[in-house]
Design a protein around this motif. Structure first.
Motif, PDB file in Angstrom:
ATOM      1  N   THR A 184     -18.477  82.926 -39.635  1.00  0.00           N
ATOM      2  CA  THR A 184     -18.306  84.208 -39.830  1.00  0.00           C
ATOM      3  C   THR A 184     -16.685  83.802 -38.885  1.00  0.00           C
ATOM      4  OG1 THR A 184     -20.817  85.795 -39.432  1.00  0.00           O
ATOM      5  CG2 THR A 184     -18.122  86.693 -38.928  1.00  0.00           C
ATOM      6  N   SER A 185     -15.570  84.957 -39.027  1.00  0.00           N
ATOM      7  CA  SER A 185     -14.313  84.753 -38.489  1.00  0.00           C
ATOM      8  C   SER A 185     -13.467  85.594 -37.910  1.00  0.00           C
ATOM      9  CB  SER A 185     -12.827  85.156 -39.676  1.00  0.00           C
ATOM     10  OG  SER A 185     -13.040  83.468 -40.506  1.00  0.00           O
ATOM     11  N   ILE A 186     -14.802  86.727 -38.543  1.00  0.00           N
ATOM     12  CA  ILE A 186     -14.905  87.558 -36.942  1.00  0.00           C
ATOM     13  C   ILE A 186     -15.671  89.018 -37.262  1.00  0.00           C
ATOM     14  CG2 ILE A 186     -12.968  89.473 -38.060  1.00  0.00           C
ATOM     15  CD1 ILE A 186     -13.699  88.590 -34.071  1.00  0.00           C
ATOM     16  N   THR A 208     -23.875  84.123 -42.207  1.00  0.00           N
ATOM     17  CA  THR A 208     -23.415  82.395 -42.966  1.00  0.00           C
ATOM     18  C   THR A 208     -23.011  82.980 -44.269  1.00  0.00           C
ATOM     19  OG1 THR A 208     -25.611  81.815 -43.499  1.00  0.00           O
ATOM     20  CG2 THR A 208     -24.999  81.227 -41.431  1.00  0.00           C
ATOM     21  N   THR A 209     -23.241  83.837 -44.928  1.00  0.00           N
ATOM     22  CA  THR A 209     -22.658  83.977 -45.397  1.00  0.00           C
ATOM     23  C   THR A 209     -22.126  85.593 -45.857  1.00  0.00           C
ATOM     24  OG1 THR A 209     -24.728  84.967 -46.883  1.00  0.00           O
ATOM     25  CG2 THR A 209     -24.151  82.460 -47.348  1.00  0.00           C
ATOM     26  N   LYS A 214     -23.549  91.348 -44.691  1.00  0.00           N
ATOM     27  CA  LYS A 214     -23.685  92.934 -45.546  1.00  0.00           C
ATOM     28  C   LYS A 214     -24.753  93.218 -45.581  1.00  0.00           C
ATOM     29  CE  LYS A 214     -22.800  95.708 -49.897  1.00  0.00           C
ATOM     30  NZ  LYS A 214     -22.383  95.189 -51.159  1.00  0.00           N
ATOM     31  N   LYS A 215     -26.242  92.180 -45.480  1.00  0.00           N
ATOM     32  CA  LYS A 215     -27.305  92.925 -45.071  1.00  0.00           C
ATOM     33  C   LYS A 215     -27.917  93.090 -43.752  1.00  0.00           C
ATOM     34  CE  LYS A 215     -32.092  91.474 -46.084  1.00  0.00           C
ATOM     35  NZ  LYS A 215     -32.597  90.557 -46.486  1.00  0.00           N
ATOM     36  N   ILE A 233     -15.023  87.395 -43.265  1.00  0.00           N
ATOM     37  CA  ILE A 233     -16.375  85.694 -43.409  1.00  0.00           C
ATOM     38  C   ILE A 233     -16.070  85.638 -45.522  1.00  0.00           C
ATOM     39  CG2 ILE A 233     -18.496  87.485 -43.930  1.00  0.00           C
ATOM     40  CD1 ILE A 233     -20.182  85.563 -42.514  1.00  0.00           C
ATOM     41  N   GLU A 234     -15.753  84.082 -44.677  1.00  0.00           N
ATOM     42  CA  GLU A 234     -15.632  83.394 -46.512  1.00  0.00           C
ATOM     43  C   GLU A 234     -14.056  84.197 -47.265  1.00  0.00           C
ATOM     44  OE1 GLU A 234     -19.011  83.655 -48.397  1.00  0.00           O
ATOM     45  OE2 GLU A 234     -19.824  82.058 -47.531  1.00  0.00           O
ATOM     46  N   ASN A 235     -13.218  84.620 -46.114  1.00  0.00           N
ATOM     47  CA  ASN A 235     -12.597  84.903 -46.335  1.00  0.00           C
ATOM     48  C   ASN A 235     -12.362  86.342 -47.028  1.00  0.00           C
ATOM     49  OD1 ASN A 235      -9.826  83.146 -46.019  1.00  0.00           O
ATOM     50  ND2 ASN A 235     -11.356  81.633 -47.186  1.00  0.00           N
ATOM     51  N   LYS A 236     -13.048  87.260 -46.928  1.00  0.00           N
ATOM     52  CA  LYS A 236     -13.935  88.419 -47.359  1.00  0.00           C
ATOM     53  C   LYS A 236     -13.812  89.086 -46.373  1.00  0.00           C
ATOM     54  CE  LYS A 236     -15.704  86.819 -51.845  1.00  0.00           C
ATOM     55  NZ  LYS A 236     -15.774  85.240 -52.051  1.00  0.00           N
TER      56      LYS A 236
END
Length: 250
Positions: A184-186, A208-209, A214-215, A233-236
């Motif tokens: 996670t970036s942030i 990690t995803t 979100k969950k 996270i993951e550029n989203k």
């Protein structure tokens, strides 16, 4: 509590508004304090707050010497609550609510008690920032800049915090020295309890995803443990709960 070289808090240069700000530090605790109600900082105020910060850290350090699991555990721990210092109780309770080790809330709990000290001294508004973890007590909206590591986001999006007292804490698996097992970036968490916010941000940063992030965020918000969560996270971008994003000037 281990001693580390203080990180340069580059983001403190972006503060604007009336009032005064100053820094105090002891060990790993490097606090920036903003007081909108005064225009000069009495030296005795800085000294009193620094002495109090040192006292808080000594209470935590002493307890760790007697109970090493308090420092090393990555999950909540159960101890006899009789005669515990209030700062230790606060960390134990918040970590139990979230599901992390008590040290996950150390920055938040320092902010919490320094905030209480400011209120005892007659301050009705303040902002305390400690390693990216923020406690806001304000009579009006405040906008915080986000730092995700993505310039397109950081230069255009801010987080508007409503009046009241709020913990706005962030954690990352890529930025800073905090222990994290995620991708996670942030993760930025808004909650009425700054220690819970700090603990929850640590938990969220272990995601990690996008789906995992979100969950967990939906569970925290659904159980009313926190008010809102922002993640990158993951550029989203992931937003769950009461999160008011606003456009800011670069």
């Amino acid at each position: 509590m281990k001693k580390v070289r203080p990180e340069k808090r580059f983001y403190r240069q972006f503060i604007s508004g009336r009032g005064v700000s100053f820094e105090i530090s002891a060990g790993e605790s490097d606090l920036w304090i903003y007081l909108p109600e005064i225009f000069t900082v009495p030296e005795d105020l800085k000294k009193e707050l620094l002495d109090y910060l040192i006292l808080l850290r000594k209470q935590i350090e002493f307890y760790i010497k007697q109970n090493p699991d308090f420092y090393s555990s990555l999950v909540p721990i159960c101890v006899d609550g009789v005669l515990l210092p209030e700062i230790i109780k606060k960390m134990l309770n918040a970590s139990s609510v979230v599901g992390v080790g008590p040290m996950a809330g150390v920055a938040g709990v320092i902010n919490y008690f320094v905030g209480k000290k400011l209120e005892e001294l007659g301050f009705n508004q303040y902002i305390i920032e400690n390693g990216g973890d923020v406690l806001i007590f304000s009579s009006r909206d405040r906008v915080l800049k986000l730092y995700t590591g993505n310039s397109k986001i950081d230069e255009t999006i801010g987080l508007k915090i409503p009046p009241g007292k709020w913990g706005v804490c962030s954690s990352s698996s890529k930025i800073g020295h905090s222990l994290s097992f995620g991708n996670t970036s942030i993760a930025t968490v808004i909650a009425e309890d700054v220690v819970v916010s700090d603990c929850a941000a640590t938990f969220m940063a272990n995601s990690t995803t996008v789906e995992m992030f979100k969950k967990i965020a939906e569970e925290f918000v659904g159980k009313q443990i926190v008010s809102g969560i922002f993640g990158f996270i993951e550029n989203k971008i992931v937003v769950v709960g009461k999160v008011d994003l606003v456009k800011i000037k670069a």
